[in-house]
Design an enzyme around this catalytic site. Sequence first.
Site, PDB file in Angstrom:
ATOM      1  N   GLY A 213       0.826  -1.207   0.000  1.00 39.41           N
ATOM      2  CA  GLY A 213       0.000   0.000   0.000  1.00 39.41           C
ATOM      3  C   GLY A 213       0.854   1.247   0.000  1.00 39.41           C
ATOM      4  CG  ASN A 214      -0.574   4.557  -1.409  1.00 41.73           C
ATOM      5  OD1 ASN A 214      -1.375   5.207  -0.728  1.00 41.73           O
ATOM      6  ND2 ASN A 214      -0.918   3.981  -2.567  1.00 41.73           N
ATOM      7  NE  ARG A 215       5.413   6.693   4.269  1.00 39.15           N
ATOM      8  CZ  ARG A 215       5.729   6.201   5.458  1.00 39.15           C
ATOM      9  NH1 ARG A 215       4.903   6.389   6.469  1.00 39.15           N
ATOM     10  NH2 ARG A 215       6.855   5.523   5.635  1.00 39.15           N
TER      11      ARG A 215
END
Length: 418
Positions: A213-215
């Site tokens: 995923g990412n932030r």
Amino acid sequence: MTASGPSRRIVVGVGGGIAAYKACSIIRHFTEAGHDVRVIPTRAALEFVGAATFEALSGNPVTPDVFADVEQVPHVRIGQGADLVVVAPATADLMARAASGRADDLLTATLLTARCPVVYAPAMHTEMWEHPATVANVAALRSHGAIVLRPASGRLTGRDSGPGRLPEPTEIGLLGDVLLERPDALPHDMAGVRMLITAGGTREPLDPVRYLGNRSSGKQGYALARAATHRGASVTLIAGATTELAAPAGVEVVPIVTATELADEVGKRAGDADVVIMAAAVADFRPVSVAESKIKKGASGPAPIELDTNPDILRGIVAARDRGELGGTTVIVGFAAETGDASGGVLDHGRAKLARKGCDLLVVNAVGDGKAFGTDDNTGWLLATTGSETALPLGSKTLMASRILDAVGDLLGGSRSH
């Protein structure tokens, strides 16, 4: 919360509805930012929340009466000196009186004398909100320059549920903050516009408990949805992973998890949209295979993870428009979260991405080191296929949303004139 600018004079009007208690959170939002808040309830509002509560929260005297402190001419002076008026809850009766120009208590008199942004946050039962008289009153208030928010849908008084719930106090406070900084940030200029917005990050599963995923927090996409619906647009928000953000009032939210789910939902809905804004942070890659059970650590270390490329959703939507599948006038906006590297800076990569994607507008953000992802403010550039490059100065994500929507509105105006 700390003040982000000079202290301003804010009037919080409170109508006589069960949601009057939520006005307390709105008052606190503005007082904690350092503003001078004057609360003006109707007499009916004081049946729900006492004057002492409003006085304690605002630090100012509270009365619904035009004859209190008459030597100060409060029914004229309060409105004349205000930088912002927020009416929450705005009941059907209160909006009817305001729309017809009544001045039979301190609040309606103040509404007649105010020359600053005036925001009405409606709260009432669905039947009252949808009644032709209320519809006409809302239209009249908007024609007078007031901002009438769309109510949220949800549980109402008793067993009833539907449109008519007061928007969340945090949402009302954020919109107020933007109007203090930019009084023309929420014109009602997008009535009838169908808008599809994506927000949040995607998550690509590795096993039942892990994912790539990412932030991304989703805050910018939600801010766009919130601002667009209050400018009159009909908004569908396709939302990936977010920081448990409340659904914006009047917005249809479609939850997704993975990039392929996002691509499917965008594909289904883009054909009905006049505007598509791809603010979601889409994972570029996904695992080729997903383990059925949790991957164990093992003595030999982690096994390699083979990755596949996710679909380029933004380029696919542009290609669909080029093929005539969306209608040739659909406005498409992309986002680029970039970091500089040896091959170029953030803006260089943004320009290259705009050329590759072919969208009408591209919002370029520098990310990393606490920038953009997860923050409440944002900055960057707005690039257009015409070659224009507009700096977006640091400000709240709602303020940035209003600036992006201004550019979208300009493109819509051009497409509607043909």
